[in-house]
Design an enzyme around this catalytic site. Structure first.
Site, PDB file in Angstrom:
ATOM      1  N   ASP A 186       0.818  -1.210   0.000  1.00 56.10           N
ATOM      2  CA  ASP A 186       0.000   0.000   0.000  1.00 56.10           C
ATOM      3  C   ASP A 186       0.853   1.263   0.000  1.00 56.10           C
ATOM      4  OD1 ASP A 186       0.944  -0.420   2.586  1.00 56.10           O
ATOM      5  OD2 ASP A 186      -1.031  -0.794   3.445  1.00 56.10           O
ATOM      6  N   ASP A 219      -7.309  -2.909  14.500  1.00 51.68           N
ATOM      7  CA  ASP A 219      -8.692  -3.268  14.164  1.00 51.68           C
ATOM      8  C   ASP A 219      -8.748  -4.513  13.256  1.00 51.68           C
ATOM      9  OD1 ASP A 219      -7.747  -2.270  11.797  1.00 51.68           O
ATOM     10  OD2 ASP A 219      -9.185  -0.611  11.648  1.00 51.68           O
ATOM     11  N   HIS A 265      -7.034  -5.003  10.467  1.00 47.87           N
ATOM     12  CA  HIS A 265      -6.836  -4.813   9.023  1.00 47.87           C
ATOM     13  C   HIS A 265      -5.525  -5.416   8.538  1.00 47.87           C
ATOM     14  CE1 HIS A 265      -4.879  -0.675   9.955  1.00 47.87           C
ATOM     15  NE2 HIS A 265      -3.915  -1.500   9.619  1.00 47.87           N
ATOM     16  N   GLU A 315      -9.665  -2.046   5.710  1.00 46.04           N
ATOM     17  CA  GLU A 315     -10.286  -1.738   6.994  1.00 46.04           C
ATOM     18  C   GLU A 315     -11.505  -2.632   7.223  1.00 46.04           C
ATOM     19  OE1 GLU A 315      -8.631   0.011   8.802  1.00 46.04           O
ATOM     20  OE2 GLU A 315      -7.978   1.917   7.965  1.00 46.04           O
TER      21      GLU A 315
END
Ligand code: PGA
Length: 262
Positions: free
Chosen positions: A67, A136, A138, A143
């Protein structure tokens, strides 16, 4: 899935580096998928050490990063281009043209994302995909509620991720809101996957990924669908797993390993 638990982050990083080296020794022109963040720093440090001291060779390796922030130029200190250059690429003998990182500054994100997916396919797919995990759950910037079939695309970051990453930006500097990221579906096509996690802050996400239901609420849980996944955890990140004794039993009794040496 295989779960390897080490006492410290350093031990976890070294074990992960051994796994990368094993891949490169078996296939010198392997294609690696690489993450950024604080988690892989120990791994990259160890790979650099192995390159310098043990001749670990990257001359035929190709890499694809997961990313990049949208809007950051390559030389921005918080861009993932900059991170990879500083923490790995400038220290090893990988040819510049073998390095692929999503562009944060393309003027056509859709076309770029399609090109990136095609480049991965043209290179024969990713042999070993290295991942971190967000608090979280990810993977890359996928997400919670990202489609588990998602492909490389531009993505709005969750508030939690922006807050988690704010520590890397100067006071008052805006943390980017968007990123270009490989999708969960892209990641699941890698031939082999290893996820690294350290510290108690990741314990809940890790437990969800390994022992929870497969759910887009924790995109790392999609790894349960993959045929060849290895988790490298330190004791803190493993802290909320229920089956730790079982994972340790397996590591101590791997086929081919003398009992008790895992
Ligand atoms: P970290 O980030 O390695 O900086 O904790 C991991 C991630 O968000 O994927």
């Amino acid at each position: 899935m295989e779960v390897v638990i080490k006492e410290t982050c350093e031990q976890m990083s070294k074990a992960a580096a051994q796994e990368v080296a094993k891949t490169l020794n078996a296939k010198p022109n392997a294609v690696l998928g690489l993450p950024t963040g604080s988690t892989p720093l120990g791994l990259y440090k160890e790979l650099v050490r192995m390159h310098e001291n043990e001749g670990l060779d990257f001359s035929q390796v190709t890499t694809f990063n997961l990313d990049e922030y949208a809007g950051l130029k390559q030389d921005h200190p918080q861009s993932y281009h900059y991170f990879m250059q500083e923490n790995l690429f400038k220290h090893i003998n990988i040819p510049r043209q073998n390095i692929y990182i999503p562009s944060g500054t393309t003027d056509n994100y859709l076309a770029f994302c399609q090109w990136y997916e095609q480049r991965i396919r043209d290179c024969g797919g990713i042999d070993l995909q290295v991942l971190g995990i967000g608090s979280d759950g990810h993977i890359a910037f996928n997400e919670p509620t990202s489609s588990l079939g998602s492909r490389t695309r531009i993505k709005t970051l969750a508030k939690q991720t922006i807050d988690d990453n704010a520590r890397f930006f100067k006071a008052g500097e805006k943390v980017p809101t968007y990123a270009i990221t490989m999708g969960v579906g892209t990641i699941l096509e890698a031939h082999r996957i290893m996820l690294l996690a350290n510290g108690e802050a990741k314990a809940e996400a890790v437990a969800g990924a390994i022992e929870g239901p497969v759910t887009s609420m924790n995109t790392a849980s999609a790894l349960q669908l993959h045929k060849d996944v290895l988790f490298f955890l330190d004791r803190g990140a493993a802290g909320k797993l229920k089956m730790t004794a079982y994972y340790e039993w397996i590591q101590a009794n791997l086929p081919g390993a003398p009992a008790g040496t895992g």
